[in-house]
Motif scaffolding. Structure first.
Motif, PDB file in Angstrom:
ATOM      1  N   GLY A 721     -56.876 -12.478 -26.737  1.00  0.00           N
ATOM      2  CA  GLY A 721     -55.177 -12.085 -27.312  1.00  0.00           C
ATOM      3  C   GLY A 721     -54.218 -11.607 -26.118  1.00  0.00           C
ATOM      4  O   GLY A 721     -53.674 -11.730 -25.664  1.00  0.00           O
ATOM      5  N   VAL A 724     -54.331 -12.455 -22.582  1.00  0.00           N
ATOM      6  CA  VAL A 724     -53.902 -13.294 -21.837  1.00  0.00           C
ATOM      7  C   VAL A 724     -52.395 -12.568 -21.677  1.00  0.00           C
ATOM      8  O   VAL A 724     -50.908 -13.369 -21.177  1.00  0.00           O
ATOM      9  N   GLU A 725     -51.789 -11.850 -22.824  1.00  0.00           N
ATOM     10  CA  GLU A 725     -50.679 -11.533 -22.940  1.00  0.00           C
ATOM     11  C   GLU A 725     -50.329 -10.946 -22.294  1.00  0.00           C
ATOM     12  O   GLU A 725     -48.769 -10.293 -21.148  1.00  0.00           O
ATOM     13  N   GLU A 755     -47.543 -18.911 -23.884  1.00  0.00           N
ATOM     14  CA  GLU A 755     -47.239 -17.789 -25.131  1.00  0.00           C
ATOM     15  C   GLU A 755     -47.857 -18.867 -26.134  1.00  0.00           C
ATOM     16  O   GLU A 755     -48.201 -17.850 -27.083  1.00  0.00           O
ATOM     17  N   GLU A 758     -51.282 -17.766 -26.070  1.00  0.00           N
ATOM     18  CA  GLU A 758     -51.587 -16.135 -26.935  1.00  0.00           C
ATOM     19  C   GLU A 758     -51.457 -16.524 -28.858  1.00  0.00           C
ATOM     20  O   GLU A 758     -52.871 -15.480 -29.138  1.00  0.00           O
ATOM     21  N   ARG A 762     -53.904 -15.760 -31.575  1.00  0.00           N
ATOM     22  CA  ARG A 762     -53.799 -14.507 -32.739  1.00  0.00           C
ATOM     23  C   ARG A 762     -54.318 -14.967 -34.097  1.00  0.00           C
ATOM     24  O   ARG A 762     -54.582 -14.705 -35.070  1.00  0.00           O
TER      25      ARG A 762
END
Length: 875
Positions: A721, A724-725, A755, A758, A762
Motif C-alpha cells: 500500500g 501505491v501511495e 486512493e 490504497e 490497507r
C-alpha cells in the motif's frame, strides 16, 4: 284333463304360488351363501379391506371365494325343485273340493242322463276356485327364517351404501380385485427403472423415483427396467393403439431386466401376479436440423472459399458438411466437412474459409449446399448456391499439365469393366497376360490420363530439371496402367498433387504439406481428448514442422535474390528456439502451455492462427537487419530514448502498475494458501522481489522484498500500500497523471481510483493482522481488480499514442499488416489479433496442474483422489 287357461285367474295364481314355493326352497338351500355374500359386501363397503394389509385382503377374498363355492355346492345339493303339481296342491288345500284338481276331472260315463249333474258339479267347483288365494307360507317362513334375515340383510347393505356415498362402488371393486401376488412374495419384488436419452441429445439419464409415474423424454430414448422377483415378470407396452407383451430376461445376479425403445407416447407397465408398476412416457419429437448460408460462398484470400453459415437443432447439430456437385448435373454430392467449433451445438453461426483448390471439381461451376445432420441421422439442407469453385493458381507449365492429369482421374466416375476369365492362363507353360492388359478394362478418362502422362514424360531430358518429378510421373503412369479398379486409380491423387506443387513451388511445398499434416494431427488430438503424452509428442512434431517450413521458405527467398539473410537463420535450421523472432517463439511457447494445461479450445484457435500466419508468410527484400527473419516480427524494439516524452513516461507508469499488479496477485495467492492451512508465505524467488529489475520506480525496494527477513503477510500488504501511495504522490507531482492535461483532456490515472486501491490494501493489511483471511481476500480482490482495470486503460492509451505516431511516420499506412496479421503500425487489429495468455497466467495454470498432480499422488483418501482425478481430467 281340462285346459286351465280357459279359467280366468287360475293360471296366474298357480304361477305365483309356484314362485313363492321356489323362493322358500332357494332360501332353505342357499341361505348360508347369501349370508356369506352379505357379510363380505358389508365389510367391503365399510372399507375393511382397504385398511387391511395386502396379504390379509387377498387371503380374505380367497376364503370368501372358497366359502362361496362350498355353500353353492351344498345349496345345489339341498335344493329341491318345486313342480306345478305341488303348487296346485297348495292351492287346493284351501278347499275340501280341491277345485283346481277337480276342474281337470272328466265324467266316467258321459251321457244325457247325467249331464245336468256334471254341469252343476263344475259350477260348484268354479265358484270354489274364486275363493282361492295365493298362500303366503307364513308358518313355513317363521320356521325357516325366524330372524327375518331375508329382509334385514338387504336393508343393511342399502344403508351401508348410502353412508359410503361415492366410495362404495370403488370399495367393492377394490375388495374383489386384491393383490394376490402379495401371498406369493410380492413384498420382495424390487423395481428399478431409468430412461437413457440418445447420446446426441446431451440429456442426463432419468432415474424414476418411487412416486414418479410419468416423464417426458426425447423420442428414441431407451427405457431400462430391472426387477428382482421370485419369477420372471412381464412387460406390457401400449402405444398408438398397439399392445405388446414382452418377457424379461434373467441376469447373472438373479434379477430380471428388459429394455424398450420409446418412439412415441407409451404406457409401460410391469405385471407379476397383477400390475406391479406403471408409467406414462411422453415422447418429444426430434425435429430435423436447419442449415442456411448467411453469406454465400465467395472467393477469398489465398484461393479459399469463404462463406458464413448458421445451423440450429433442438438437441444439437452433430455434423455440418458442404455438399458440392457440378451445376446442372444429377450426380452424387461430394461432402466437405465443416468444423462446428463445439460439440453438438444447438445454435451456431460462424464463418468458414476452406481451401478447396484440391477438390476434384475445382475450376468448375458447382452447386453448393449446406447439409446439417443431428445425432438421430436427420438432415437439414440449405438452399443451393451456384458459383465457380476456385482452383489452385499454377503458373509453371509442367505443374499445369500434372494438374490436368490429376483432375482427369478424379472426375472419372465410370467403373472398370469386368475382366474376361482367362482359361488358357491356367494351362502349364501358358502366359498369364491379364495383368498387363488391365488398361483395356479402364474407363475412357483413365486411359486418357495414361496417354497424358506418357506425353508429359516424352523427351524428358529436354525440359525436366527435377529428376524426382520425372520419376514420380513415370511411377504414376505405370501404376495407372496396371490399376484394376477406379479406387486404385484415384489413390494416385496425393502423388500427383505433390508433384504439381513441387513443379510449381519446389521443396517448400513438401514442408508446407508436413506443416499442415502436423497441424491436423495435433488439432485432432486436442479435439478428441488424447493423452498428455500423445499431445506432447504431436506438439513437438508441429514445432519441428514449423521450423522446417521457415527454413524452406528462407531457402526459397535466398534463391530468389533476398539480400541479407538474418543472423539467426542458422539457429532456425538447427531447430533452435528463435525461429525468426521472439514474438513467434512466444506464440509457440504459449501454444505448448495451453496444450499442457488442457485449454484445448484456445490451443486449437492459436494453432490455426499460427498455421495461417506461416502459410501467409512473405519475405521482403532489403529487410535483413540481423534482428530476425525478414517479414517476421523481430526481437528488436524501439529505443526508449528515441520515444516521445509522453509515450516514454506512459510506458514507465505502465511497467510500475504491472509490477504492482503482479505483487498483489502473489499476496492474494499466499493469503488463500494461509487460509487453507497449506503452509506459510512465499518469499524469495517468485515472491514480491521477483521482477524487480523490470519495474522502474522500484529500484530502492527494501530487503524484505528479496525474501530475506521473513515479514508477515500483513506487513507485506501494508508496504505494498505504501508503494501505491508513493506512485500516486509521484504522479501527482508530475501534473500529467491526474485531472486534466494541457489540452484539457482527461488524465490517464484517476486519483480516486488510486486512493481506493490504497484503502483496499490497507483494509487487507489490517484484516491480516487480525487473522481474518476471508475479509483480507475480499479487499485484496478489490485492489487487484482496480489495478488491472487501471493497467488496461493505460495500455489502450499507449497503443493509441503509438498508432498515432507510427501512422503519421508511415504516411497514413495504418491498415497494413505484417505476416502475422498484426498492424505494422503497432496498433491492435481486433479482427486478426491472437489472444495469447501472458506468461504469468500460463505459469499459474502450470502451478495449479502440478499441485493437483502432487496431491493426487499423496492423498490417502479415495474420495479426494476421485475428486482430484476429475479435476485433472478437466484440465
Amino acid at each position: 284333463m281340462a285346459n286351465l287357461t280357459h279359467y280366468s285367474g287360475v293360471t296366474n295364481r298357480i304361477a305365483k304360488t309356484l314362485r313363492r314355493m321356489r323362493n322358500i326352497e332357494v332360501w332353505r338351500a342357499y341361505w348360508p351363501m347369501f349370508a356369506l355374500i352379505t357379510v363380505f359386501v358389508a365389510a367391503a363397503v365399510l372399507g375393511v379391506f382397504e385398511q387391511a394389509s395386502d396379504q390379509t385382503a387377498a387371503f380374505a377374498v380367497l376364503v370368501f371365494l372358497a366359502g362361496l363355492l362350498i355353500t353353492a355346492l351344498r345349496g345345489l345339493k339341498r335344493y329341491r325343485s318345486v313342480s306345478r303339481e305341488r303348487a296346485i296342491e297348495a292351492l287346493d288345500a284351501q278347499s275340501e273340493l280341491r277345485p283346481i284338481t277337480s276342474l281337470q276331472d272328466r265324467p266316467a260315463r258321459p251321457g244325457p242322463d247325467n249331464s245336468d249333474l256334471w254341469r252343476a258339479h263344475q259350477k260348484r267347483v268354479f265358484e270354489s276356485i274364486r275363493t282361492l288365494s295365493v298362500p303366503r307360507f307364513g308358518e313355513v317362513w317363521r320356521k325357516l327364517d325366524p330372524l327375518y334375515l331375508r329382509f334385514l340383510a338387504p336393508l343393511v347393505l342399502v344403508g351401508l351404501f348410502v353412508s359410503a356415498g361415492l366410495q362404495g362402488p370403488a370399495r367393492i371393486v377394490s375388495a374383489f380385485s386384491p393383490d394376490f401376488g402379495s401371498l406369493l412374495g410380492a413384498d420382495r419384488v424390487r423395481i428399478e427403472a431409468w430412461i437413457t436419452p440418445p447420446d446426441y441429445t446431451g440429456r442426463a439419464p432419468i432415474l424414476f423415483k418411487p412416486d414418479q409415474n410419468d416423464a417426458r423424454v426425447p423420442a428414441g430414448s431407451v427405457m431400462t427396467i430391472r426387477v428382482q422377483a421370485p419369477s420372471s415378470p412381464q412387460l406390457i407396452t401400449r402405444s398408438a393403439g398397439d399392445r405388446l407383451k414382452q418377457p424379461f430376461e434373467a441376469t447373472p445376479d438373479g434379477a430380471y431386466e428388459i429394455s424398450a425403445s420409446i418412439a412415441g407416447d407409451t404406457r409401460v407397465s410391469i405385471h407379476w401376479w397383477g400390475e406391479r408398476r406403471a408409467w406414462s412416457i411422453f415422447a418429444s419429437p426430434d425435429d430435423p436440423p436447419s442449415a442456411i448460408f448467411v453469406e454465400v460462398p465467395l472467393l477469398g484470400e489465398n484461393d479459399r472459399t469463404e462463406f458464413s453459415w448458421s445451423v440450429s437443432d433442438d438437441y444439437g447439430v452433430a455434423s455440418l458438411s458442404l455438399a458440392l456437385r457440378p451445376a446442372g448435373q444429377d450426380m452424387e454430392d461430394d461432402l466437405v466437412a465443416i468444423d462446428l467449433g463445439a460439440v453438438f451445438p444447438t445454435e451456431a453461426e460462424s464463418e468458414a474459409a476452406l481451401d478447396l483448390t484440391r477438390h476434384r471439381y475445382a475450376g468448375l461451376r458447382v452447386e453448393a449446399r449446406l447439409i446439417a445432420a443431428d445425432g438421430a441421422g436427420q438432415t437439414g439442407i440449405s438452399d443451393p448456391h451456384v458459383f465457380i469453385l476456385p482452383e489452385k493458381l499454377l503458373l509453371q507449365p509442367l505443374a499445369k499439365a500434372i494438374q490436368d492429369v490429376r483432375v482427369t482421374i478424379l472426375r472419372e466416375d465410370a467403373p472398370f469393366e469386368a475382366a474376361d476369365q482367362n482359361e488358357d492362363g491356367l494351362v502349364q507353360d501358358a502366359l498369364f497376360a491379364s495383368a498387363t492388359q488391365r488398361l483395356e478394362q479402364a474407363s475412357d478418362g483413365i486411359r486418357r490420363a495414361v496417354i497424358m502422362l506418357e506425353a508429359i514424360t516424352y523427351e524428358a531430358p529436354r525440359y525436366f530439371e527435377d529428376i524426382l518429378i520425372y520419376s514420380g510421373l513415370r511411377s504414376a503412369q505405370h501404376q495407372l496402367s496396371v490399376a484394376s479398379s477406379l479406387e486404385e486409380a484415384k489413390a494416385l491423387e496425393p502423388l500427383l498433387w505433390g508433384l504439381a506443387l513441387r513443379a510449381e513451388y519446389g521443396t517448400a511445398a513438401d514442408a508446407l504439406a508436413a506443416l499442415q499434416a502436423a497441424r491436423a494431427a495435433l488439432e485432432e488430438a486436442l479435439r478428441d481428448g488424447a493423452s498428455e503424452e500423445e499431445i506432447r509428442r504431436l506438439m513437438e512434431a508441429f514445432k519441428d514442422a514449423a521450423q522446417n517450413y521457415l527454413a524452406a521458405r528462407m531457402a526459397e527467398a535466398l534463391a530468389n535474390g533476398l539480400e541479407a539473410p538474418p543472423s539467426d537463420m542458422d539457429s532456425a535450421q538447427r531447430g533452435g528456439s528463435s525461429m525468426g523472432g521472439q514474438d513467434f517463439a512466444d506464440m509457440l511457447d504459449a501454444l505448448e502451455d495451453l496444450t499442457e494445461t488442457g485449454a484445448t479450445d484456445q490451443a486449437r484457435q492459436l494453432l490455426a492462427d499460427i498455421t495461417n500466419m506461416l502459410e501467409n508468410l512473405e519475405f521482403q527484400q532489403g529487410q535483413g537487419s540481423g534482428q530476425g527473419l525478414p517479414g517476421l516480427p523481430g526481437e528488436a524494439g524501439e529505443d526508449g530514448e528515441d520515444l516521445p516524452e509522453d509515450e516514454r513516461e506512459l510506458s514507465d507508469t505502465m511497467r510500475e502498475l504491472s509490477e504492482l499488479l503482479r505483487q498483489q496477485r502473489e499476496l492474494n495467492d499466499e493469503t488463500l494458501a494461509q487460509q487453507r492451512g497449506e503452509g506459510g508465505q512465499q518469499t524469495g524467488p517468485g515472491g514480491l522481489g521477483e521482477g524487480r529489475e523490470n519495474g522502474e520506480g522500484f529500484e530502492d525496494l527494501p530487503d524484505w522484498m528479496d525474501g530475506e527477513g521473513g515479514p508477515s503477510l500483513a506487513e507485506r500488504q501494508q508496504r505494498l500500500g505504501d508503494l501505491v501511495e508513493e506512485l500516486a504522490r509521484r504522479q501527482g507531482e508530475g501534473g500529467q497523471a491526474f485531472g486534466e492535461d494541457e489540452d484539457g483532456a482527461s488524465g490517464l490515472l484517476d486519483e480516486d481510483i488510486l486512493e481506493a486501491i490504497e484503502r483496499a490494501q490497507r483494509r487487507a493489511g489490517r484484516a491480516l493482522e487480525d487473522g481474518n483471511e476471508g475479509r483480507a481476500l475480499r479487499s485484496q480482490e478489490q485492489a487487484t481488480r482496480q489495478l488491472r482495470e487501471l493497467a488496461e486503460g493505460l495500455a489502450e492509451a499507449l497503443d493509441a499514442l503509438r498508432l498515432e505516431r507510427l501512422g503519421e511516420a508511415q504516411d497514413g499506412q495504418r491498415g497494413s499488416a505484417d505476416p502475422f496479421g498484426r498492424s505494422s503500425t503497432g496498433g491492435i487489429d481486433d479482427s486478426n489479433s491472437v489472444d495469447i495468455p501472458d506468461q504469468i497466467e500460463r505459469q499459474r495454470a502450470r502451478d495449479i496442474l502440478d499441485e493437483l498432480r502432487r496431491r493426487f499422488g499423496e492423498t490417502p483418501s479415495e474420495d479426494e483422489r476421485d475428486y482430484l482425478e476429475r479435476l485433472l481430467d478437466r484440465f
